[in-house]
Design an enzyme around this catalytic site. Sequence first.
Site, PDB file in Angstrom:
ATOM      1  N   LYS A 261      -0.807 -17.439  -0.164  1.00 36.61           N
ATOM      2  CA  LYS A 261      -1.354 -16.999  -0.060  1.00 36.61           C
ATOM      3  C   LYS A 261      -2.602 -16.058   1.297  1.00 36.61           C
ATOM      4  CE  LYS A 261      -5.272 -14.362  -2.483  1.00 36.61           C
ATOM      5  NZ  LYS A 261      -3.847 -12.991  -3.369  1.00 36.61           N
TER       6      LYS A 261
ATOM      7  N   GLU B 206      -1.046   0.615  -0.265  1.00 35.29           N
ATOM      8  CA  GLU B 206      -1.198  -1.144  -1.089  1.00 35.29           C
ATOM      9  C   GLU B 206       0.273  -0.687  -1.828  1.00 35.29           C
ATOM     10  OE1 GLU B 206      -2.217  -2.852  -0.019  1.00 35.29           O
ATOM     11  OE2 GLU B 206      -2.493  -4.216  -2.650  1.00 35.29           O
TER      12      GLU B 206
ATOM     13  N   ASN C  14      -2.637 -28.914   8.258  1.00 30.82           N
ATOM     14  CA  ASN C  14      -2.365 -27.218   8.033  1.00 30.82           C
ATOM     15  C   ASN C  14      -1.966 -26.790   9.312  1.00 30.82           C
ATOM     16  OD1 ASN C  14      -2.349 -24.772   7.159  1.00 30.82           O
ATOM     17  ND2 ASN C  14      -4.131 -24.989   5.786  1.00 30.82           N
ATOM     18  N   GLY C  15      -1.808 -25.862   9.993  1.00 28.10           N
ATOM     19  CA  GLY C  15      -1.896 -25.080  10.935  1.00 28.10           C
ATOM     20  C   GLY C  15      -0.869 -25.653  12.070  1.00 28.10           C
TER      21      GLY C  15
ATOM     22  N   CYS D 277      -0.386 -24.401   4.576  1.00 22.55           N
ATOM     23  CA  CYS D 277      -0.367 -25.093   3.728  1.00 22.55           C
ATOM     24  C   CYS D 277      -1.590 -25.253   2.354  1.00 22.55           C
ATOM     25  CB  CYS D 277       0.311 -26.799   4.305  1.00 22.55           C
ATOM     26  SG  CYS D 277       1.430 -25.752   5.557  1.00 22.55           S
TER      27      CYS D 277
ATOM     28  N   LYS E 140       2.561  -3.615  -2.381  1.00 26.88           N
ATOM     29  CA  LYS E 140       2.526  -4.923  -3.691  1.00 26.88           C
ATOM     30  C   LYS E 140       3.548  -4.754  -4.638  1.00 26.88           C
ATOM     31  CE  LYS E 140      -0.716  -6.776  -3.913  1.00 26.88           C
ATOM     32  NZ  LYS E 140      -0.963  -6.187  -2.853  1.00 26.88           N
TER      33      LYS E 140
ATOM     34  N   HIS F 136       9.831  15.578   8.471  1.00 28.41           N
ATOM     35  CA  HIS F 136      10.086  15.003   9.921  1.00 28.41           C
ATOM     36  C   HIS F 136      11.544  13.700  10.588  1.00 28.41           C
ATOM     37  CE1 HIS F 136       7.239  18.405  11.098  1.00 28.41           C
ATOM     38  NE2 HIS F 136       6.674  17.411  10.100  1.00 28.41           N
TER      39      HIS F 136
ATOM     40  N   GLU G 157       6.395  -6.980  -2.249  1.00 27.71           N
ATOM     41  CA  GLU G 157       6.009  -8.154  -1.401  1.00 27.71           C
ATOM     42  C   GLU G 157       6.316  -9.108  -3.158  1.00 27.71           C
ATOM     43  OE1 GLU G 157       2.280  -9.289  -1.324  1.00 27.71           O
ATOM     44  OE2 GLU G 157       1.147  -7.773  -1.476  1.00 27.71           O
TER      45      GLU G 157
ATOM     46  N   TRP H 206       3.892 -24.464   3.741  1.00 29.69           N
ATOM     47  CA  TRP H 206       4.942 -23.317   3.886  1.00 29.69           C
ATOM     48  C   TRP H 206       4.969 -23.371   5.380  1.00 29.69           C
ATOM     49  CZ3 TRP H 206       3.554 -19.054   7.584  1.00 29.69           C
ATOM     50  CH2 TRP H 206       4.464 -18.010   7.564  1.00 29.69           C
TER      51      TRP H 206
ATOM     52  N   ARG I 199      -0.867 -21.522  -1.831  1.00 35.31           N
ATOM     53  CA  ARG I 199      -0.837 -21.858  -0.220  1.00 35.31           C
ATOM     54  C   ARG I 199       0.609 -21.494   0.019  1.00 35.31           C
ATOM     55  NH1 ARG I 199      -6.076 -22.122   2.191  1.00 35.31           N
ATOM     56  NH2 ARG I 199      -5.823 -23.074   3.339  1.00 35.31           N
TER      57      ARG I 199
HETATM   58  C1  AGP Z   1      -1.389  -8.582  -0.049  1.00 31.20           C
HETATM   59  O1  AGP Z   1      -0.974  -8.190  -1.146  1.00 31.20           O
HETATM   60  C2  AGP Z   1      -0.842  -9.933   0.588  1.00 31.20           C
HETATM   61  N1  AGP Z   1      -1.304 -11.352  -0.089  1.00 31.20           N
HETATM   62  C3  AGP Z   1      -1.899  -9.874   2.325  1.00 31.20           C
HETATM   63  O2  AGP Z   1      -1.791  -8.708   2.738  1.00 31.20           O
HETATM   64  C4  AGP Z   1      -2.735 -10.676   2.064  1.00 31.20           C
HETATM   65  O3  AGP Z   1      -3.660  -9.170   1.694  1.00 31.20           O
HETATM   66  C5  AGP Z   1      -3.268 -10.429   3.768  1.00 31.20           C
HETATM   67  O4  AGP Z   1      -2.965 -11.601   4.068  1.00 31.20           O
HETATM   68  C6  AGP Z   1      -4.527 -10.737   3.810  1.00 31.20           C
HETATM   69  O5  AGP Z   1      -5.377 -11.834   2.610  1.00 31.20           O
HETATM   70  P1  AGP Z   1      -6.578 -12.188   3.469  1.00 31.20           P
HETATM   71  O6  AGP Z   1      -7.357 -11.450   2.474  1.00 31.20           O
HETATM   72  O7  AGP Z   1      -7.295 -13.342   3.022  1.00 31.20           O
HETATM   73  O8  AGP Z   1      -7.582 -12.079   4.610  1.00 31.20           O
END
Ligand code: AGP
Length: 606
Positions: free
Chosen positions: A601, A479, A100-101, A2, A483, A502, A486, A76, A27
């Site tokens: 994030k 990667e 937050n937690g 959060c 992208k 396979h 997500e 979140w 966040r």
């Molecule tokens: C990537 O686009 C995502 N937002 C997610 O996979 C992110 O890379 C992952 O949560 C790691 O975050 P960090 O680099 O802040 O540790």
Amino acid sequence: MCGIIGYTGSEDVREVLLDALELLEYRGYDSAGLAVKDAENGEIKVRKCAGRVSDLRAICASEKLVSTCGIGHTRWATHGGVNDRNAHPHQVGKVTLVHNGIIENYQELIADYELADELASETDSEVVAALLNHFYEGNPAEALKKTVSKLRGTFALVVMFADQPEIIYSTRNVSPIVATLCDEGAMLASDLTALCRFTNRYFVVPEYHILELHKDAVILKDFEENTVEPEFLTVDWELNSAGKAGYPFYMEKEIMEQPDAIANTIGNRIKGGMPDFSKDGVPDTLFTSCERICIIACGTAMHAGLVAQALVKSILHMHIDVEMASEFMYSDPVIDEKTLVIAVSQSGETIDTLEAVKYAKRRGAKCLSIINVKGSSIARESDYVLYTSAGPEIAVASTKAYTTQLSVFYLIVARMAHSRGVFTQEETQSFVRELQRTPDVMRKVLENRRDIHVVAKKILSAKDLFMIGRGLDYSILLEGSLKLKEVSYIHSEAYASGELKHGPIALITQDTPVVASVTQEKLFSKELSNIREVKSRGADVVIFIKENLSAKLEGEYEMIKLPDMQDEFMVLPASVALQLLAYYVSSDKGFDVDKPRNLAKVVTVE
Ligand code: AGP
């Protein structure tokens, strides 16, 4: 994960809180709320709702209220659904709190302290507010310490007490809190982006300390009541770089910033054409004394590790593992004092990675971390840190953090190769010169982004999509696929193209969209036969291809030509192209590209 904000000072607190919450909304954006102390009657008034900060701003705009002290929260959801009741702040008796937690024992606490009748929501956070109110007898610090002693889990708590003047209290365990004191007053937040408006000086609130924010002072004490001097740091971000600078979405801005981010990250780490970590205090012995390497990270950061793994194997011929941080501690990893652990994290707060680093250090490993946020938890836990200079990355989808992490890995590999006698000085300088071409090469990809937008339009309606490549192309596509997944919600899967036959090739039917990456000259013929296999089964193929390989396929395939670099550097232009593909699909579908559904994030829950 959060977003938390607290402020007491001279400004209109609701404006300060709402502006900060907008910067923290990446966040978590299921709901938003704030609580302010009414300057006229001293009441603490709570306004909160499911939805975005803009919805909260509309609620606040409809009432006149004078206040200069308050707290705010963007959520979140972890415990309890997305609704007004479960939004923070939570108010129980004299306590108003944001959190937050995750509190793991919140149900036991409800039973042990008979709190059920105090609760209006389904959240663990409200249980903390009720417990704190249970212990509160007029001394905030004592009540906070008693409460914290009963909690199991992670927490950043920010509290106001009804019978206290305009003071904000905070304490934390694992979940981050940074704070500052400036001309406008005292402020705390989950991360720096919310403080940037007022100052570039901040301090990290140490765990298990009590922070008091007063209008003209901050008071930090440990749990034994000893006053502690905050250790102020300076953030090197441009104060206004946390804004969108005219782009529709942060993601586009951050994709476009990559050439400069790379230049800023490697610029002061190259001396005489050689990689140089002396300013970072990273000694060569770290690279010469280890027998194996273990990279620990999550998501995109882990994908950067996969690229590094390929480089370390091909250049250094060393044993190297790349571990998903969330799996690491449960996989009986072989870690000892001869292992160099490299943790990679943009935020430096990903709890899976943080806990994995602590685990590895307990087993004797030295830890070097590659981090974008100064003073973050993982940075503080590490023996050595190489900071990326990507600047604030606000979009949930990581772009410039990823490529700047890669640029640091290239320097590490070059430094290791030279210090371990694998590269001569000339070979090292040649490798570094190729890396130094990256900003210009990326600019060429960005100049060609219209062609990528055309490809994006062709896959807007796709439900499933395959990405196929071998070797580094496969790492590139893992990667690229994340992208796309997500931000566009298309179910995209990256496959090692040799693996298709396979089993997975059974999924290829007429017009199945397939994105291929062909950047490795030594794998060209193999990759081409795999591409032909899917094409012969009806796939609609577009190839992201290294320019000097494209001539052979002119007229046979739709291609996005990537400016040439040596094979092991092609991940850099290819990644920018695939970031743009994902971005255009999402923005053309009308999605909120920066805040994809269900995501946040910074993942500060395990
Ligand atoms: C990537 O686009 C995502 N937002 C997610 O996979 C992110 O890379 C992952 O949560 C790691 O975050 P960090 O680099 O802040 O540790």
